[in-house]
Design an enzyme around this catalytic site. Structure first.
Site, mmCIF file in Angstrom:
data_model
loop_
_atom_site.group_PDB
_atom_site.id
_atom_site.type_symbol
_atom_site.label_atom_id
_atom_site.label_comp_id
_atom_site.label_asym_id
_atom_site.label_seq_id
_atom_site.Cartn_x
_atom_site.Cartn_y
_atom_site.Cartn_z
ATOM 1 N N GLU A 194 0.867 -1.173 0.000
ATOM 2 C CA GLU A 194 0.000 0.000 0.000
ATOM 3 C C GLU A 194 0.908 1.228 0.000
ATOM 4 O OE1 GLU A 194 -1.661 -1.083 3.641
ATOM 5 O OE2 GLU A 194 -3.252 -2.337 2.820
ATOM 6 N N TYR A 232 4.531 4.742 12.562
ATOM 7 C CA TYR A 232 3.453 4.756 11.573
ATOM 8 C C TYR A 232 2.465 5.882 11.857
ATOM 9 C CZ TYR A 232 4.317 0.564 8.763
ATOM 10 O OH TYR A 232 4.829 -0.337 7.863
#
Length: 567
Positions: A77, A195
């Protein structure tokens, strides 16, 4: 990369007398080779990429055919702020139109067909679940805020389950998070923090997978193949089926110099390439896909618990100097770093119609289908499935579609197949998926008879997420190293996120620019966590429409300012 850094570098003195050896044939090495030529002015014929397998690309793979079945071990992704990746592919010619770049075509495709999911999660054998919010209570927002503000040193080797309470691990956000990024509760909470910082600008669209961008075909055909052909045209040597077994090094108090590369070709007698301080050696230390085994329709893939050549080499090198990292931190617990995926090649209308039902889209050439993974919330395996743009392979027939599925818990028994996922054949893996998609047992044969399933067991696929502390990963160029750099997911890059193509390419840029002493820096990591607009939108997403704390006060403070309307 700011425009101030978009420069044509000066040719390093003596570059024509240097040779470069890149150990590992994944995207990090391929990118390093490109930057050695593009910014380092090195002649391609002086660059050798050494790969133990017969094909390049590492984890960015895709192979097979419609008759025997296609296979891709995983998927990536991506998003528009992969600054290093887009810098790389902005200079790689497209295979379809050499006058344009891979980036030109990639960007055009994703602008014309922006990504979003119509079905992010299901349960109860095909019931689509509401995914309009992240499902967080105030206590969970406080925990996420605490993680956001914590320092990495204070978190140490803590795991996700040690940091959060049990109720957070039942939220929709955690379901989306762990299935998107393959996070387990025993993984490093520091990596989760990274993240959060790195992709905070994507949080408002997290549940719908908005703002993600995907390739036209599989990763190999769309990214590796054009880069490989570009490097070939520039004279680079690919030394395949060749395994590096050790590096000779001269280490003193202030210098670390690689003086020899030990290797075997096709398992034959060992050779040694003598190197000098003038030569360059790049090593992709560690591997997510090492020792992958494949199964078939009638056979489950075996779990290969052997160490593997890449990990063995890193261990040998690490013994030579403490600054070369601690590979055992990442590769010593396969039961916590493995999971299994499977690729489904399906012919005819039955599977196509089933997928279109869940995707709420008709499958059309080079258009988004599911818009990312669909996660089965009540699956014992935590099963997820996706159908990316079709065709996924350049030679894929019009009446064939390719699906990819994976399970985070391969040691648990299925809900339909009462066997551990890791013990299941391709047929059984397909049956379990069909069960969760609402297909009755008596009707499954219609799908099985027209499908080929190839499972892949990957012992180290999330080894990069294992809890670690400072020093466990070597710096890209360790202190005192004059001609050795580390590349890829197990080198340390402050502030960036492993398990991304961006991380590998950034390591390549850093390595080349540092070892060659170039007057150029890699692009800045996109600083979304410092943008008040991003932080405000992320906060609103976490509160799911509920009033933010002190919202009236904030609105009053922002009134009649350029930030009015932000909250």
């Amino acid at each position: 990369m700011g425009n101030y850094e978009r420069i044509n570098t000066l040719k390093p003195e003596g570059i024509e007398n240097k040779k470069a050896y890149l150990i590992g044939g994944g995207i990090a090495s391929l990118a390093a080779a490109e930057y050695l030529i593009r910014d380092g002015h090195m002649d391609g014929k002086n660059i050798t990429i050494i790969e133990q397998d017969s094909i390049l690309g590492g984890a960015l793979d895709g192979s097979g055919n419609a008759e025997d079945g296609y296979v891709a071990r995983g998927g990536r992704e991506m998003e528009e702020h992969y600054e290093c990746v887009w810098d790389l592919f902005g200079g790689v010619p497209s295979l379809e139109d050499p006058k344009r770049t891979v980036l030109d075509e990639f960007r055009e495709l994703n602008i014309a067909d922006p990504n979003y999911s119509n079905c992010r999660a299901i349960a109860n054998r095909g019931e689509k679940l509401d995914f309009s919010t992240l499902g967080l209570d105030d206590i969970h927002v406080k925990q996420l805020t605490k993680l956001f503000l914590a320092t990495e040193d204070s978190l140490g080797a803590a795991t996700v389950e040690q940091f959060f309470d049990d109720s957070f691990l039942e939220t929709d956000m955690w379901l989306y998070w762990r299935s998107m990024f393959a996070f387990e509760t025993w993984h490093s909470v520091v990596e989760m923090k990274r993240y959060m910082h790195r992709f905070m600008h994507l949080m408002p669209g997290m549940s719908k997978m908005e703002k993600l961008v995907f390739t036209k075909y599989n990763q190999y055909d769309s990214m590796i193949l054009p880069l490989k052909k570009s490097l070939e045209s520039q004279g680079i040597l690919f030394d395949l089926n060749t395994q590096v077994t050790d590096l000779d090094m001269n280490i003193t108090n202030d210098k670390k110099i690689v003086t020899g590369i030990h290797l075997t070709r096709d398992g034959k007698k060992e050779e040694i390439i003598k190197t000098t301080e003038n030569d360059l050696v790049f090593f992709t230390n560690g591997s997510m896909t090492e020792n992958t085994t494949l199964g078939n329709m009638d056979k489950a893939p075996e779990l290969d618990r052997s160490e593997g050549g890449c990990w063995n080499l890193w261990k040998k090198i690490a013994k030579k100097d403490a600054l070369f990292g601690k590979p055992e931190v990442f590769c010593s617990d396969i039961d916590k770093s493995k999971w299994e995926s499977y690729t489904i090649t399906s012919k005819g209308p039955k599977m196509r119609e089933l997928i279109e039902k869940f995707a709420e889209r008709q499958i059309a050439p080079h258009k988004n289908v599911t818009g990312g993974i669909i996660t089965v919330k009540d699956s014992n395996w935590l099963l997820s499935v996706t159908v990316n743009r079709q065709p996924q392979f350049i030679d894929q027939p019009d009446d064939v579609i390719v699906l990819w599925a994976y399970g985070l818990f391969p040691d648990k028994k299925g809900d339909f197949i009462e066997k551990k996922m890791s013990d299941c054949t391709g047929i059984e893996l397909l049956q379990e998926l069909l069960y969760h998609l609402g297909i009755d047992e008596n009707d499954m044969h219609e799908y099985i008879d027209t499908s080929i399933v190839i499972p892949a067991m990957m012992p180290y696929i999330t080894s990069q997420f294992m809890p670690r502390v400072k020093g466990d990963r070597p710096q890209v160029v360790p202190e005192g190293s004059t001609n050795l750099a580390f590349l890829g997911q197990f080198a340390e890059i402050k502030g960036d996120c492993v398990f991304t193509v961006e991380y590998s390419v950034r390591s390549a840029m850093m390595a080349v620019y540092t070892l060659l002493g170039l007057e150029k820096n890699p692009p800045e990591i996109y600083p979304s966590q410092y943008d008040i607009r991003v932080v405000a939108n992320a906060a609103k997403a976490m509160y799911s429409g509920r009033p933010l704390p002190a919202e009236p006060v904030i609105k009053k403070l922002l009134s009649n300012t350029p930030l009015e309307g932000l909250i």
